[in-house]
Design a protein around this motif. Structure first.
Motif, PDB file in Angstrom:
ATOM      1  N   LEU A 112       2.909 -46.579   9.371  1.00 16.91           N
ATOM      2  CA  LEU A 112       1.575 -46.634   8.790  1.00 16.91           C
ATOM      3  C   LEU A 112       0.602 -45.712   9.528  1.00 16.91           C
ATOM      4  CD1 LEU A 112       1.267 -50.469   8.084  1.00 16.91           C
ATOM      5  CD2 LEU A 112       1.382 -48.640   6.374  1.00 16.91           C
ATOM      6  N   PHE A 113       0.728 -45.685  10.851  1.00 11.71           N
ATOM      7  CA  PHE A 113      -0.152 -44.825  11.630  1.00 11.71           C
ATOM      8  C   PHE A 113       0.127 -43.355  11.337  1.00 11.71           C
ATOM      9  CE2 PHE A 113      -1.461 -42.849  15.766  1.00 11.71           C
ATOM     10  CZ  PHE A 113      -2.823 -43.088  15.617  1.00 11.71           C
ATOM     11  N   ALA A 114       1.417 -43.001  11.213  1.00 11.90           N
ATOM     12  CA  ALA A 114       1.778 -41.629  10.857  1.00 11.90           C
ATOM     13  C   ALA A 114       1.236 -41.270   9.473  1.00 11.90           C
ATOM     14  CB  ALA A 114       3.294 -41.455  10.902  1.00 11.90           C
ATOM     15  N   ALA A 115       1.326 -42.218   8.534  1.00 12.65           N
ATOM     16  CA  ALA A 115       0.780 -41.988   7.188  1.00 12.65           C
ATOM     17  C   ALA A 115      -0.730 -41.790   7.246  1.00 12.65           C
ATOM     18  CB  ALA A 115       1.130 -43.165   6.276  1.00 12.65           C
ATOM     19  N   PHE A 116      -1.411 -42.586   8.077  1.00 12.07           N
ATOM     20  CA  PHE A 116      -2.860 -42.445   8.238  1.00 12.07           C
ATOM     21  C   PHE A 116      -3.210 -41.071   8.809  1.00 12.07           C
ATOM     22  CE2 PHE A 116      -6.389 -42.819  11.340  1.00 12.07           C
ATOM     23  CZ  PHE A 116      -7.435 -42.956  10.429  1.00 12.07           C
ATOM     24  N   ILE A 117      -2.422 -40.592   9.784  1.00  8.22           N
ATOM     25  CA  ILE A 117      -2.667 -39.282  10.388  1.00  8.22           C
ATOM     26  C   ILE A 117      -2.526 -38.172   9.348  1.00  8.22           C
ATOM     27  CG2 ILE A 117      -1.754 -37.598  12.039  1.00  8.22           C
ATOM     28  CD1 ILE A 117      -0.980 -39.948  13.826  1.00  8.22           C
ATOM     29  N   ILE A 118      -1.438 -38.215   8.576  1.00 12.30           N
ATOM     30  CA  ILE A 118      -1.216 -37.179   7.567  1.00 12.30           C
ATOM     31  C   ILE A 118      -2.286 -37.240   6.486  1.00 12.30           C
ATOM     32  CG2 ILE A 118       0.412 -36.343   5.824  1.00 12.30           C
ATOM     33  CD1 ILE A 118       2.668 -37.491   7.563  1.00 12.30           C
ATOM     34  N   ALA A 119      -2.632 -38.451   6.055  1.00 20.57           N
ATOM     35  CA  ALA A 119      -3.672 -38.602   5.034  1.00 20.57           C
ATOM     36  C   ALA A 119      -5.015 -38.081   5.537  1.00 20.57           C
ATOM     37  CB  ALA A 119      -3.788 -40.073   4.623  1.00 20.57           C
ATOM     38  N   ALA A 120      -5.309 -38.337   6.811  1.00 19.16           N
ATOM     39  CA  ALA A 120      -6.569 -37.842   7.382  1.00 19.16           C
ATOM     40  C   ALA A 120      -6.615 -36.324   7.380  1.00 19.16           C
ATOM     41  CB  ALA A 120      -6.744 -38.385   8.801  1.00 19.16           C
ATOM     42  N   ALA A 121      -5.466 -35.693   7.619  1.00 20.09           N
ATOM     43  CA  ALA A 121      -5.409 -34.227   7.608  1.00 20.09           C
ATOM     44  C   ALA A 121      -5.537 -33.662   6.194  1.00 20.09           C
ATOM     45  CB  ALA A 121      -4.108 -33.755   8.245  1.00 20.09           C
ATOM     46  N   LEU A 122      -4.971 -34.366   5.213  1.00 20.86           N
ATOM     47  CA  LEU A 122      -4.996 -33.870   3.823  1.00 20.86           C
ATOM     48  C   LEU A 122      -6.268 -34.260   3.089  1.00 20.86           C
ATOM     49  CD1 LEU A 122      -1.311 -34.651   2.736  1.00 20.86           C
ATOM     50  CD2 LEU A 122      -2.245 -32.489   3.579  1.00 20.86           C
ATOM     51  N   ASN A 123      -7.013 -35.224   3.619  1.00 18.23           N
ATOM     52  CA  ASN A 123      -8.176 -35.754   2.908  1.00 18.23           C
ATOM     53  C   ASN A 123      -9.222 -34.686   2.563  1.00 18.23           C
ATOM     54  OD1 ASN A 123      -9.760 -38.096   1.908  1.00 18.23           O
ATOM     55  ND2 ASN A 123     -11.136 -37.512   3.570  1.00 18.23           N
ATOM     56  N   GLY A 128     -18.458 -48.194   9.920  1.00 21.30           N
ATOM     57  CA  GLY A 128     -18.146 -47.123   8.975  1.00 21.30           C
ATOM     58  C   GLY A 128     -18.247 -45.744   9.614  1.00 21.30           C
ATOM     59  N   ASN A 129     -19.277 -45.564  10.446  1.00 17.23           N
ATOM     60  CA  ASN A 129     -19.438 -44.275  11.135  1.00 17.23           C
ATOM     61  C   ASN A 129     -18.281 -44.019  12.112  1.00 17.23           C
ATOM     62  OD1 ASN A 129     -21.847 -43.802   9.797  1.00 17.23           O
ATOM     63  ND2 ASN A 129     -23.090 -44.755  11.394  1.00 17.23           N
ATOM     64  N   ILE A 130     -17.885 -45.077  12.840  1.00 16.73           N
ATOM     65  CA  ILE A 130     -16.779 -44.935  13.781  1.00 16.73           C
ATOM     66  C   ILE A 130     -15.492 -44.605  13.041  1.00 16.73           C
ATOM     67  CG2 ILE A 130     -15.321 -46.185  15.418  1.00 16.73           C
ATOM     68  CD1 ILE A 130     -17.811 -47.694  16.323  1.00 16.73           C
ATOM     69  N   LEU A 131     -15.250 -45.278  11.897  1.00  9.51           N
ATOM     70  CA  LEU A 131     -14.048 -45.011  11.113  1.00  9.51           C
ATOM     71  C   LEU A 131     -14.032 -43.575  10.612  1.00  9.51           C
ATOM     72  CD1 LEU A 131     -11.462 -46.047   9.782  1.00  9.51           C
ATOM     73  CD2 LEU A 131     -12.847 -46.807   7.845  1.00  9.51           C
ATOM     74  N   SER A 132     -15.187 -43.080  10.155  1.00 11.17           N
ATOM     75  CA  SER A 132     -15.267 -41.688   9.684  1.00 11.17           C
ATOM     76  C   SER A 132     -14.991 -40.717  10.828  1.00 11.17           C
ATOM     77  CB  SER A 132     -16.647 -41.417   9.084  1.00 11.17           C
ATOM     78  OG  SER A 132     -16.884 -42.258   7.968  1.00 11.17           O
ATOM     79  N   ASN A 133     -15.522 -41.044  12.004  1.00 10.94           N
ATOM     80  CA  ASN A 133     -15.317 -40.184  13.167  1.00 10.94           C
ATOM     81  C   ASN A 133     -13.840 -40.135  13.563  1.00 10.94           C
ATOM     82  OD1 ASN A 133     -15.975 -38.539  15.333  1.00 10.94           O
ATOM     83  ND2 ASN A 133     -16.395 -40.252  16.693  1.00 10.94           N
ATOM     84  N   ILE A 134     -13.199 -41.320  13.567  1.00  7.57           N
ATOM     85  CA  ILE A 134     -11.776 -41.389  13.914  1.00  7.57           C
ATOM     86  C   ILE A 134     -10.939 -40.606  12.902  1.00  7.57           C
ATOM     87  CG2 ILE A 134      -9.791 -42.933  14.065  1.00  7.57           C
ATOM     88  CD1 ILE A 134     -11.644 -45.024  15.262  1.00  7.57           C
ATOM     89  N   THR A 135     -11.238 -40.797  11.613  1.00  7.44           N
ATOM     90  CA  THR A 135     -10.490 -40.101  10.557  1.00  7.44           C
ATOM     91  C   THR A 135     -10.609 -38.590  10.702  1.00  7.44           C
ATOM     92  OG1 THR A 135     -10.895 -41.958   9.059  1.00  7.44           O
ATOM     93  CG2 THR A 135     -10.200 -39.883   8.068  1.00  7.44           C
ATOM     94  N   SER A 136     -11.838 -38.124  11.012  1.00  3.40           N
ATOM     95  CA  SER A 136     -12.067 -36.689  11.170  1.00  3.40           C
ATOM     96  C   SER A 136     -11.273 -36.137  12.349  1.00  3.40           C
ATOM     97  CB  SER A 136     -13.561 -36.430  11.362  1.00  3.40           C
ATOM     98  OG  SER A 136     -13.799 -35.070  11.648  1.00  3.40           O
ATOM     99  N   LYS A 171     -12.295 -32.693  20.235  1.00  6.09           N
ATOM    100  CA  LYS A 171     -13.415 -32.921  21.142  1.00  6.09           C
ATOM    101  C   LYS A 171     -13.051 -33.939  22.214  1.00  6.09           C
ATOM    102  CE  LYS A 171     -16.791 -31.801  17.561  1.00  6.09           C
ATOM    103  NZ  LYS A 171     -17.950 -32.268  16.764  1.00  6.09           N
ATOM    104  N   LEU A 172     -11.829 -33.790  22.729  1.00  2.00           N
ATOM    105  CA  LEU A 172     -11.358 -34.639  23.820  1.00  2.00           C
ATOM    106  C   LEU A 172     -11.034 -33.767  25.018  1.00  2.00           C
ATOM    107  CD1 LEU A 172      -8.910 -37.082  21.994  1.00  2.00           C
ATOM    108  CD2 LEU A 172     -11.119 -37.665  22.970  1.00  2.00           C
ATOM    109  N   HIS A 173     -11.309 -34.277  26.203  1.00  4.62           N
ATOM    110  CA  HIS A 173     -10.972 -33.541  27.414  1.00  4.62           C
ATOM    111  C   HIS A 173      -9.448 -33.534  27.594  1.00  4.62           C
ATOM    112  CE1 HIS A 173     -10.835 -32.365  31.663  1.00  4.62           C
ATOM    113  NE2 HIS A 173     -12.053 -31.891  31.470  1.00  4.62           N
TER     114      HIS A 173
END
Length: 323
Positions: free
Chosen positions: A35-46, A189-197, A294-296
Motif C-alpha cells: 500500500l505504501f509503494a502504491a501511495f508513493i507511485i500514485a503521488a508521483a503520477l498525481n 489536510g495541509n500536512i497530507l498535501s505536503n507529504i504527498t508532494s 527538501k530533506l537534509h
C-alpha cells in the motif's frame, strides 16, 4: 476530570484499536509495504493525472491513461533485457544436446592412469548424481515459476491500488481527515498535501538518480570498448534502486562481459564502476533527494539505517519516502 475525559468510550475504543493494529503490523507488513509503494507511485503520477484531468474532466479516464502509459513505459524499458534473456535461453536449449554429448565423450574417453573416468567413478554414483541434479533443477524451476507468478500478482495488485488511489484521491483524503478533530482538520489536510508532494518528488529524484548512473555506466563501458554499452547502462540503472546488491550484480555482469578482453580491462571496469558508485552515493543521490524532498542528507541516511533494520531490503528502497 482528566481521568473522566481519558475514560470516554471513544478514547477507550481508539486505544483498543491502536493496540490491535500494533499487534497486526508484523502480520500485515507485506500488505502495508504494498500500500505504501502504491501511495508513493500514485503521488508521483498525481500531477500528471491532474494536468490531463483539467482537459478531459474525467478523473477515471485520466488515471487510466496515465497508468497505462506508465506500464507501457516500464515494459518498453525491460524489453531489451527480456529479448536478450530469451535469445540466451534459446541458445542454451539449442546447444544443450551437443554439450551433453561432449560430456559423455569426456567421461568415456578421458583416461587417468590407464582408466577411463566412467571406470573410476561408479555408475551408481553417476546415476544418483544425475537424479539429484534433475530433482534440484525441477525444484528450482518450480520455485522460479512460483516466484514469477507471485511477482505478477503483486504487480497487478499494485497497479489496481495505484489506479484507485488516483481515481478516488479526494474521497480518500476526506475520509482520512475525518479522523481528526474539527480544529485540526485543516492542518491535517495541509500536512497530507505536503507529504504527498514530497513523496512524489522522491520518485522523481529516484528516477533521475537511476538515469544518471545508467548514463555514466553506459559512457564508461563505451569508452573502455566493451560490448553492449546501452544495455549494460540500462541494467545498471534499473538495479540502482536496490542498494548494495543491485550495483554488485551490475558490476559482476559487466566484468563477465569484459573478461575476454583481458584482466586489465576487468580491473579498469571495477575501478571506474566504484568511482561512479561512490559519486552517486555521496554526491548525486543526497543532492537530488535533498533538493526534491527538501530533506537534509543526514535525515535520509538516518532513515536508511532505521528502515533497513525494521523492513529489510524494501525498507532500504523506500527509506527516503519514509523520511
Amino acid at each position: 476530570m482528566i481521568i473522566k475525559n481519558i475514560l470516554r468510550p471513544k478514547i477507550i475504543i481508539f486505544i483498543i484499536l491502536a493496540v490491535i493494529l500494533l499487534l497486526l503490523v508484523p502480520k500485515l507488513k507485506g500488505l502495508m509495504l504494498l500500500l505504501f509503494a502504491a501511495f508513493i507511485i500514485a503521488a508521483a503520477l498525481n500531477p500528471v493525472v491532474n494536468r490531463i484531468d483539467s482537459k478531459f474532466k474525467n478523473r477515471a479516464v485520466s488515471s487510466s491513461v496515465v497508468v497505462f502509459a506508465t506500464i507501457s513505459a516500464i515494459l518498453l524499458l525491460f524489453l531489451p533485457i527480456i529479448v536478450m534473456c530469451y535469445k540466451e535461453i534459446m541458445l542454451f536449449i539449442t546447444i544443450m544436446p551437443q554439450k551433453a554429448a561432449n560430456l559423455y565423450d569426456f567421461l568415456t574417453h578421458t583416461t587417468v592412469y590407464g582408466k577411463t573416468l566412467s571406470q573410476i567413478i561408479p555408475s551408481d554414483n553417476l546415476v544418483g548424481f544425475s537424479t539429484d541434479l534433475a530433482q534440484n533443477i525441477f525444484n528450482q524451476s518450480l520455485n522460479i515459476t512460483l516466484m514469477v507468478a507471485q511477482l505478477l500478482f503483486i504487480f497487478l495488485a499494485l497497479t489496481m491500488f495505484v489506479f484507485y488511489i488516483l481515481v478516488d484521491k479526494n474521497y480518500l483524503r476526506e475520509k482520512f481527515i475525518e479522523f481528526f478533530p474539527p480544529d485540526l482538520k485543516e492542518k491535517a489536510g495541509n500536512i497530507l498535501s505536503n507529504i504527498t508532494s514530497r513523496v512524489g518528488n522522491y520518485v522523481r529524484a529516484q528516477v533521475l538518480s537511476m538515469v544518471t548512473v545508467g548514463v555514466l555506466i553506459a559512457l564508461m563501458v563505451w569508452l573502455l570498448g566493451i560490448d553492449y554499452p546501452i544495455l549494460l547502462g540500462l541494467i545498471t540503472g534499473i538495479l540502482e534502486i536496490i542498494p548494495v546488491l543491485g550495483p554488485t550484480v551490475a558490476v559482476t555482469i559487466i566484468a563477465i562481459i569484459a573478461f575476454p578482453l583481458g584482466t586489465a580491462k576487468v580491473i579498469s571496469v571495477i575501478f571506474m564502476f566504484l568511482i561512479i558508485q561512490q559519486t552517486s552515493n555521496y554526491v548525486i543521490r543526497p543532492f537530488l533527494f535533498g533538493k526534491f524532498m527538501k530533506l537534509h542528507p543526514i535525515s535520509i541516511l538516518v532513515a536508511l539505517f532505521v528502515a533497513q533494520e525494521f523492513l529489510g531490503i524494501f525498507g532500504i528502497i523506500l527509506s527516503p519516502a519514509i523520511a
